[in-house]
Design an enzyme around this catalytic site. Structure first.
Site, PDB file in Angstrom:
ATOM      1  N   LEU A  26      45.351  40.087  44.388  1.00 57.55           N
ATOM      2  CA  LEU A  26      43.917  40.403  44.337  1.00 57.55           C
ATOM      3  C   LEU A  26      43.081  39.359  45.085  1.00 57.55           C
ATOM      4  O   LEU A  26      41.946  39.654  45.473  1.00 57.55           O
ATOM      5  CB  LEU A  26      43.453  40.496  42.877  1.00 57.55           C
ATOM      6  CG  LEU A  26      44.058  41.661  42.072  1.00 57.55           C
ATOM      7  CD1 LEU A  26      43.559  41.621  40.633  1.00 57.55           C
ATOM      8  CD2 LEU A  26      43.734  43.000  42.711  1.00 57.55           C
TER       9      LEU A  26
ATOM     10  N   GLN B  42      42.599  32.282  39.507  1.00 59.11           N
ATOM     11  CA  GLN B  42      41.955  33.240  40.413  1.00 59.11           C
ATOM     12  C   GLN B  42      40.514  33.537  40.025  1.00 59.11           C
ATOM     13  O   GLN B  42      39.757  34.087  40.826  1.00 59.11           O
ATOM     14  CB  GLN B  42      42.742  34.553  40.451  1.00 59.11           C
ATOM     15  CG  GLN B  42      44.095  34.435  41.148  1.00 59.11           C
ATOM     16  CD  GLN B  42      44.814  35.755  41.140  1.00 59.11           C
ATOM     17  OE1 GLN B  42      45.473  36.092  40.172  1.00 59.11           O
ATOM     18  NE2 GLN B  42      44.679  36.522  42.209  1.00 59.11           N
TER      19      GLN B  42
HETATM   20 NI    NI Z   1      48.052  36.889  43.083  1.00 53.51          NI
END
Ligand code: NI
Length: 148
Positions: A90, A51
């Site tokens: 997120l 991420q």
């Molecule tokens: Ni996630």
């Protein structure tokens, strides 16, 4: 420590498979620190290295049950029960959906010193472990959630 940029929904990197960590270098330890700062600043309970654009099998989970857990090369070694609950990510701000997850999971991983350990989590913590380890395989929760 530094706050990192979190990749968002349309970024193709989120669907790539992360490679194992062979050697835990100071760079990995700095990444863990930066990921924790980034996760906390975003008010999340988990974050995977992919991420923040690093395709390595590294993730964090932070809940009341287990505190902050740093996971390097994590593998789920036991699953029990089933839960259906709401999940978000997120990388997909404002999007939520129902997922089916085990009620409890045990994860085996390495810590930042390379030592193997096992950690068990229930409910939210189990969801977070599954969610973050999915990220390492390029799977995001939207791939199998009933979105709200
Ligand atoms: Ni996630």
């Amino acid at each position: 420590m530094a706050k990192l940029n979190i990749l968002k929904d349309s970024d193709p990197t989120l669907h790539k498979i992360s490679r194992p960590v062979d050697k835990i270098t100071p760079r990995v330890q700095t990444l863990l620190d930066d990921m924790a700062e980034t996760m906390r600043a975003a008010d999340g309970c988990g974050l995977a290295a992919v991420q923040v654009g690093v395709l390595r099998r590294i993730a964090l989970v932070e809940t009341e049950e287990v505190g902050l857990v740093e996971l390097i090369n994590p593998v789920i070694i036991n699953r029990t029960g089933v839960q259906h609950n709401i999940e978000g990510c997120l990388s997909f701000p404002g999007e939520y959906g129902y997922t089916e997850r085990p009620q409890q999971v045990t994860v085996r991983a390495q810590n930042r010193n390379g030592e193997f350990f096992e950690v068990t989590g229930t409910d939210l913590t189990a969801r977070a472990f599954c969610h973050e380890i999915d990220h390492l395989d390029g799977v995001v929760f939207k791939d199998h959630a009933r979105m709200l």
